[in-house]
Design a protein around this motif. Structure first.
Motif, PDB file in Angstrom:
ATOM      1  N   GLN A   1      -1.737  37.449  -7.234  1.00  0.00           N
ATOM      2  CA  GLN A   1      -0.406  38.064  -7.236  1.00  0.00           C
ATOM      3  C   GLN A   1      -0.571  39.694  -7.790  1.00  0.00           C
ATOM      4  N   PHE A   2       0.054  40.614  -7.135  1.00  0.00           N
ATOM      5  CA  PHE A   2       0.048  42.089  -7.484  1.00  0.00           C
ATOM      6  C   PHE A   2       0.457  42.113  -8.816  1.00  0.00           C
ATOM      7  N   ILE A   3      -0.226  43.054  -9.621  1.00  0.00           N
ATOM      8  CA  ILE A   3       0.472  43.320 -11.018  1.00  0.00           C
ATOM      9  C   ILE A   3       0.795  44.896 -10.824  1.00  0.00           C
ATOM     10  N   PHE A   4       0.125  45.723 -10.490  1.00  0.00           N
ATOM     11  CA  PHE A   4       0.284  47.120 -10.367  1.00  0.00           C
ATOM     12  C   PHE A   4      -0.801  47.918  -9.815  1.00  0.00           C
ATOM     13  N   GLN A   5      -0.152  49.252  -9.088  1.00  0.00           N
ATOM     14  CA  GLN A   5      -1.286  50.132  -8.624  1.00  0.00           C
ATOM     15  C   GLN A   5      -1.120  51.354  -9.359  1.00  0.00           C
ATOM     16  N   TYR A   6      -2.312  52.002  -9.539  1.00  0.00           N
ATOM     17  CA  TYR A   6      -2.425  53.246 -10.106  1.00  0.00           C
ATOM     18  C   TYR A   6      -3.134  54.401  -9.276  1.00  0.00           C
ATOM     19  N   TYR A   7      -2.465  55.636  -9.434  1.00  0.00           N
ATOM     20  CA  TYR A   7      -2.927  56.622  -8.536  1.00  0.00           C
ATOM     21  C   TYR A   7      -2.641  57.939  -9.306  1.00  0.00           C
ATOM     22  N   GLU A   8      -3.584  58.710  -9.108  1.00  0.00           N
ATOM     23  CA  GLU A   8      -3.552  60.166 -10.123  1.00  0.00           C
ATOM     24  C   GLU A   8      -2.955  59.686 -11.556  1.00  0.00           C
ATOM     25  N   GLU A   9      -3.581  58.664 -12.097  1.00  0.00           N
ATOM     26  CA  GLU A   9      -3.517  58.704 -13.571  1.00  0.00           C
ATOM     27  C   GLU A   9      -1.881  58.088 -13.730  1.00  0.00           C
ATOM     28  N   GLU A  10      -1.221  57.749 -12.656  1.00  0.00           N
ATOM     29  CA  GLU A  10       0.082  57.143 -12.972  1.00  0.00           C
ATOM     30  C   GLU A  10       0.204  55.685 -12.144  1.00  0.00           C
ATOM     31  N   GLU A  11       1.264  55.046 -12.722  1.00  0.00           N
ATOM     32  CA  GLU A  11       1.687  53.771 -12.012  1.00  0.00           C
ATOM     33  C   GLU A  11       2.458  54.001 -11.025  1.00  0.00           C
ATOM     34  N   ARG A  12       1.950  53.564  -9.698  1.00  0.00           N
ATOM     35  CA  ARG A  12       2.787  54.193  -8.543  1.00  0.00           C
ATOM     36  C   ARG A  12       3.662  52.941  -8.048  1.00  0.00           C
ATOM     37  N   GLN A  13       3.204  51.684  -8.243  1.00  0.00           N
ATOM     38  CA  GLN A  13       3.952  50.523  -7.593  1.00  0.00           C
ATOM     39  C   GLN A  13       3.840  49.394  -8.797  1.00  0.00           C
ATOM     40  N   ARG A  14       4.731  48.548  -8.976  1.00  0.00           N
ATOM     41  CA  ARG A  14       4.701  47.279  -9.831  1.00  0.00           C
ATOM     42  C   ARG A  14       5.167  46.002  -9.075  1.00  0.00           C
ATOM     43  N   GLY A  15       4.284  45.019  -9.438  1.00  0.00           N
ATOM     44  CA  GLY A  15       4.814  43.721  -8.968  1.00  0.00           C
ATOM     45  C   GLY A  15       5.747  43.240  -9.952  1.00  0.00           C
ATOM     46  N   ASN A  16       6.122  41.908  -9.789  1.00  0.00           N
ATOM     47  CA  ASN A  16       7.065  41.111 -10.881  1.00  0.00           C
ATOM     48  C   ASN A  16       6.267  40.712 -11.984  1.00  0.00           C
ATOM     49  N   PHE A  17       5.807  41.672 -12.797  1.00  0.00           N
ATOM     50  CA  PHE A  17       5.193  40.951 -14.183  1.00  0.00           C
ATOM     51  C   PHE A  17       6.029  41.745 -15.255  1.00  0.00           C
TER      52      PHE A  17
ATOM     53  N   ASP B   1       6.594  43.559 -19.060  1.00  0.00           N
ATOM     54  CA  ASP B   1       6.160  45.003 -19.617  1.00  0.00           C
ATOM     55  C   ASP B   1       5.011  44.629 -20.681  1.00  0.00           C
ATOM     56  N   ARG B   2       4.563  43.314 -20.924  1.00  0.00           N
ATOM     57  CA  ARG B   2       3.300  43.101 -21.842  1.00  0.00           C
ATOM     58  C   ARG B   2       2.179  43.490 -20.828  1.00  0.00           C
ATOM     59  N   PHE B   3       2.479  43.519 -19.632  1.00  0.00           N
ATOM     60  CA  PHE B   3       1.314  43.833 -18.700  1.00  0.00           C
ATOM     61  C   PHE B   3       1.496  45.477 -18.607  1.00  0.00           C
ATOM     62  N   SER B   4       0.515  46.237 -18.956  1.00  0.00           N
ATOM     63  CA  SER B   4       0.326  47.817 -18.863  1.00  0.00           C
ATOM     64  C   SER B   4      -1.126  48.155 -18.351  1.00  0.00           C
ATOM     65  N   GLY B   5      -0.938  49.447 -18.026  1.00  0.00           N
ATOM     66  CA  GLY B   5      -2.319  49.736 -17.335  1.00  0.00           C
ATOM     67  C   GLY B   5      -2.649  51.372 -17.827  1.00  0.00           C
ATOM     68  N   HIS B   6      -3.712  51.939 -17.233  1.00  0.00           N
ATOM     69  CA  HIS B   6      -4.065  53.269 -17.663  1.00  0.00           C
ATOM     70  C   HIS B   6      -5.305  53.418 -16.473  1.00  0.00           C
ATOM     71  N   GLN B   7      -5.118  54.672 -15.978  1.00  0.00           N
ATOM     72  CA  GLN B   7      -6.130  55.293 -15.088  1.00  0.00           C
ATOM     73  C   GLN B   7      -6.785  56.640 -15.662  1.00  0.00           C
ATOM     74  N   PHE B   8      -7.952  56.654 -15.703  1.00  0.00           N
ATOM     75  CA  PHE B   8      -8.547  58.097 -16.142  1.00  0.00           C
ATOM     76  C   PHE B   8      -9.039  58.796 -15.049  1.00  0.00           C
ATOM     77  N   PRO B   9      -9.405  60.070 -15.675  1.00  0.00           N
ATOM     78  CA  PRO B   9      -9.565  61.313 -14.492  1.00  0.00           C
ATOM     79  C   PRO B   9     -10.767  60.678 -13.705  1.00  0.00           C
ATOM     80  N   ASN B  10     -11.632  59.918 -13.924  1.00  0.00           N
ATOM     81  CA  ASN B  10     -12.713  59.344 -13.175  1.00  0.00           C
ATOM     82  C   ASN B  10     -12.363  58.468 -12.260  1.00  0.00           C
ATOM     83  N   TYR B  11     -10.982  58.175 -12.252  1.00  0.00           N
ATOM     84  CA  TYR B  11     -10.344  56.918 -11.393  1.00  0.00           C
ATOM     85  C   TYR B  11     -10.601  55.437 -11.790  1.00  0.00           C
ATOM     86  N   SER B  12     -11.510  55.203 -12.898  1.00  0.00           N
ATOM     87  CA  SER B  12     -11.741  53.905 -13.374  1.00  0.00           C
ATOM     88  C   SER B  12     -10.112  53.803 -14.323  1.00  0.00           C
TER      89      SER B  12
END
Lengths: 113, 114
Positions: free
Chosen positions: B44-60, B62-73
């Motif tokens: 089940q899709f949680i979310f997607q990150y691009y350019e260090e920002e959350e671009r799309q989110r599934g039905n999860f 707010d307890r679920f959060s993320g981060h993307q770093f400049p090296n794309y990890s």
């Protein structure tokens, strides 16, 4: 998102062709049809995708019905390594943008030696 | 060429704790997606990150959060863990700018909540 219907499980013999069906009657005109598979204890793996015409690659063939309401993934000569869960996923054309994949329950393919 | 790598492979936590899972994308990929897969279910899709920002989110929640770093990890954080959060967490990477590019998945982190 378009809904998909796949058999829960299918069984085939090694070295025989396998036809895995998928119904996606609510698919939109611009949705591509993607197939992924997930081997035991691994993440999903891309298999093939297409829009309207049949597609072939080194792993499989994809036959798409003329009305696009169904498709069939064809493994031409199944091996034991092809035992996996196969997912059919309609995927909107995103123009390179965001698109999380919507997985159903898929078809559990069992290969008998 | 290394594919998508995730760490750790297994993790055990207790209810109420917080967890951080990590993902390194395939070389050349700039987009990272996270999925949750319960036993016997499809991911089940949680979310997607691009350019260090959350671009799309599934039905999860707010307890679920993320981060993307400049090296794309990327990292997936889950707060206030519930028993129902026990699952396989999958990371997938892709290259933005090319429509319908396949997503490449790691083998996941198995999270068990006691």
């Amino acid at each position: 998102d378009a809904k998909t219907t796949q058999p829960n499980s299918m069984e085939s013999n090694e070295e025989e062709p396998v036809h895995l069906p998928c119904n996606h009657s609510t698919i939109s005109g611009t949705d591509y049809i993607h197939w992924y598979r997930q081997l035991p204890s691994q993440g999903p793996e891309y298999v093939i995708h297409g829009l309207t015409s049949n597609v072939n690659n080194r792993m499989a063939s994809l036959a798409i019905a003329e009305d696009r309401k169904s498709s069939t993934l064809i493994l031409h000569r199944a091996t034991l390594r092809d035992a996996a869960v196969y997912y059919c996923i309609p995927r909107p054309y995103s123009g390179g943008g965001a698109d999380g994949l919507t997985f159903g329950k898929g078809t559990h393919l069992i290969i008998q030696p | 060429d290394a594919g998508v790598t995730q760490s750790p492979t297994h993790l055990i936590k207790t209810r109420g704790q917080q967890v951080t899972l990590r993902c390194s994308p395939k070389s050349g990929h700039d987009t990272v997606s996270w999925y949750q897969q319960a036993l016997g279910q499809g991911p089940q899709f949680i979310f997607q990150y691009y350019e260090e920002e959350e671009r799309q989110r599934g039905n999860f929640p707010d307890r679920f959060s993320g981060h993307q770093f400049p090296n794309y990890s990327s990292e997936l954080n889950v707060n206030a863990l519930l028993l129902g959060d026990s699952a396989l967490y999958l990371c997938a990477s892709s290259a933005t700018g090319y429509s319908n590019q396949p997503q490449h998945f790691g083998d996941g982190t198995r999270l068990s909540i006691l």
